[in-house]
Design an enzyme around this catalytic site. Structure first.
Site, short mmCIF file in Angstrom:
data_model
loop_
_atom_site.label_atom_id
_atom_site.label_comp_id
_atom_site.label_asym_id
_atom_site.label_seq_id
_atom_site.Cartn_x
_atom_site.Cartn_y
_atom_site.Cartn_z
N GLN A 210 18.08 35.95 2.82
CA GLN A 210 16.94 35.20 2.30
C GLN A 210 17.07 33.76 2.81
O GLN A 210 17.81 32.95 2.25
CB GLN A 210 16.93 35.26 0.78
CG GLN A 210 16.96 36.68 0.21
CD GLN A 210 15.69 37.46 0.48
OE1 GLN A 210 14.61 37.13 -0.03
NE2 GLN A 210 15.80 38.51 1.29
N GLY A 251 9.70 36.41 -8.21
CA GLY A 251 10.34 36.98 -7.03
C GLY A 251 10.12 36.16 -5.77
O GLY A 251 9.33 35.21 -5.74
N HIS A 252 10.80 36.59 -4.71
CA HIS A 252 10.74 35.83 -3.45
C HIS A 252 9.35 35.85 -2.83
O HIS A 252 8.61 36.81 -2.92
CB HIS A 252 11.78 36.33 -2.46
CG HIS A 252 11.67 37.77 -2.08
ND1 HIS A 252 12.57 38.38 -1.25
CD2 HIS A 252 10.77 38.72 -2.40
CE1 HIS A 252 12.23 39.64 -1.08
NE2 HIS A 252 11.14 39.87 -1.77
N ASN A 253 9.01 34.70 -2.22
CA ASN A 253 7.75 34.51 -1.49
C ASN A 253 6.51 34.56 -2.37
O ASN A 253 5.40 34.71 -1.86
CB ASN A 253 7.62 35.52 -0.34
CG ASN A 253 8.68 35.32 0.72
OD1 ASN A 253 9.58 36.15 0.85
ND2 ASN A 253 8.61 34.22 1.44
#
Length: 358
Positions: A210, A251-253
């Site tokens: 990440q 969460g990511h993004n």
């Protein structure tokens, strides 16, 4: 410290009805306030309490003031939005009553020599600040805060004890991050690398690095033990004036639009976009890779599995009912397919009988 109503209005606005020289020292609810306290009416259903309150003054809007049977002899500050006025006034009282922390770096803190720390910043006990960090004016880092390499924290921000901000993150001005929150931990990204099926399946999950960060706009508040994952390649983005409650997972993004509020225990899966001025209720679950438009409201415990592009209120949670009623409803739900088949058979029989008569 007490202030006259005149002094309060000079700073915060509004119109005084009553004694301009009356002094109040703090705030209290309508049913508990005394002569040296200021109360507020935000909901007209509590109008009767205004008639009986002992408060030294009441924040009220003009429409509700006009409904009072006997306003004479009491003090009011008339403002279009008493609730927001109360919030600003309460913050001012708290700021004045809170002891100012000592500027500078506590002897027990660990600060890399390459970090840029404003002279007005407060770096508390056992704080760790890694290489390349930039900390703005009047930032306060409480005990045990960790700030990873290359991170920027904007002026006027306050990170409460045990907050962790990983490397390469950006916090805008006046950010408030409550105890135990984690910003910039790895997003949940794993590539499947399996061969075969069932018991013969072999292989494993391959971690996806990440390498993005987290970008947080100005005036954002993040609740205790909330986690915001860093992006896989681009940043996770929290826009200006977003307010996030405790125990929220982002969460990511993800991209959270400006002025959106998210209540406790909500979970937002990766690569989801939430628009501006949205309201996400407690324990809402939002699937990944969906988009919510501006002004979307999702009520508590709802599950969002597809995009909601249009403004509006969305609900999928089942409200609590009597246990026996729930059991009956659950039994019906389990048999809906059988009931559907019976209805189709009855409709076919009726249609056939009607045809025979014709």
């Amino acid at each position: 410290m007490a202030f006259t109503l005149e002094e309060i209005v000079q700073r915060f606005g509004g119109e005084i009805v009553g004694d301009r020289a009356h002094r109040v020292g703090n705030l209290a609810p309508l049913d508990q306030a005394g002569p040296d306290q200021l109360a507020f009416l935000a909901n007209p259903k509590y109008l009767a309490q205004v008639e009986t309150t002992r408060a030294g003054a009441v924040l009220i809007n003009a429409a509700d003031l006009a409904k009072l049977a006997s306003p004479d002899g009491r003090n009011f500050i008339v403002t279009p939005n008493p609730y927001a006025y109360f919030a600003r006034l309460a913050q001012a009282f708290i700021d004045m009553a809170t002891p100012k922390a000592k500027r500078g770096v506590h002897p027990s803190a660990t600060v890399d020599s390459s970090a840029q720390i404003a002279a007005t910043a407060v770096i508390g006990p056992n704080v760790t600040v890694e290489a390349g960090v930039a900390i703005g004016e009047n930032v306060r880092l409480d005990a045990n805060v960790f700030v990873g390499r290359g991170t920027t924290i904007g002026a006027g921000s306050h990170l409460y004890p045990n907050v962790a901000v990983y490397h390469g993150c950006r916090l805008g001005e006046r950010a408030i991050v409550h105890a135990g929150a984690v910003i910039g931990s790895d997003g949940f990204g794993f590539a499947p690398d399996f061969v075969g099926d069932g018991d013969a399946r072999t292989g494993s999950w391959v971690k996806i690095p990440q390498v993005g960060g987290v970008s947080i706009g100005p005036d954002v508040e993040i609740g205790a033990n909330t986690t915001i994952d860093r992006g896989a390649m681009a940043d996770t983005v929290i826009e200006e004036c977003v307010k996030i409650d405790n125990l929220v997972q982002i969460g990511h993004n993800c991209k959270i639009g400006a002025y959106t509020v998210i209540a406790g225990c909500a979970g937002i899966a990766g690569s989801t976009t939430i628009g501006r001025h949205c309201m996400i209720g407690g324990a809402v679950g939002i699937a990944g890779h969906v988009t919510l438009g501006d002004y979307v409201i999702v009520t508590a415990k709802s599950g969002v599995s597809k995009s909601l592009p249009k403004a509006g209120i969305y609900t999928s949670a089942f409200p609590a009912v009597d246990h026996a009623d729930w059991n009956r409803s659950a039994a019906l739900m389990r048999n809906l397919d059988k009931l559907r088949d019976r209805i189709k058979a009855l409709e076919a029989a009726v249609a056939s009988a009607s045809g025979d008569k014709a």
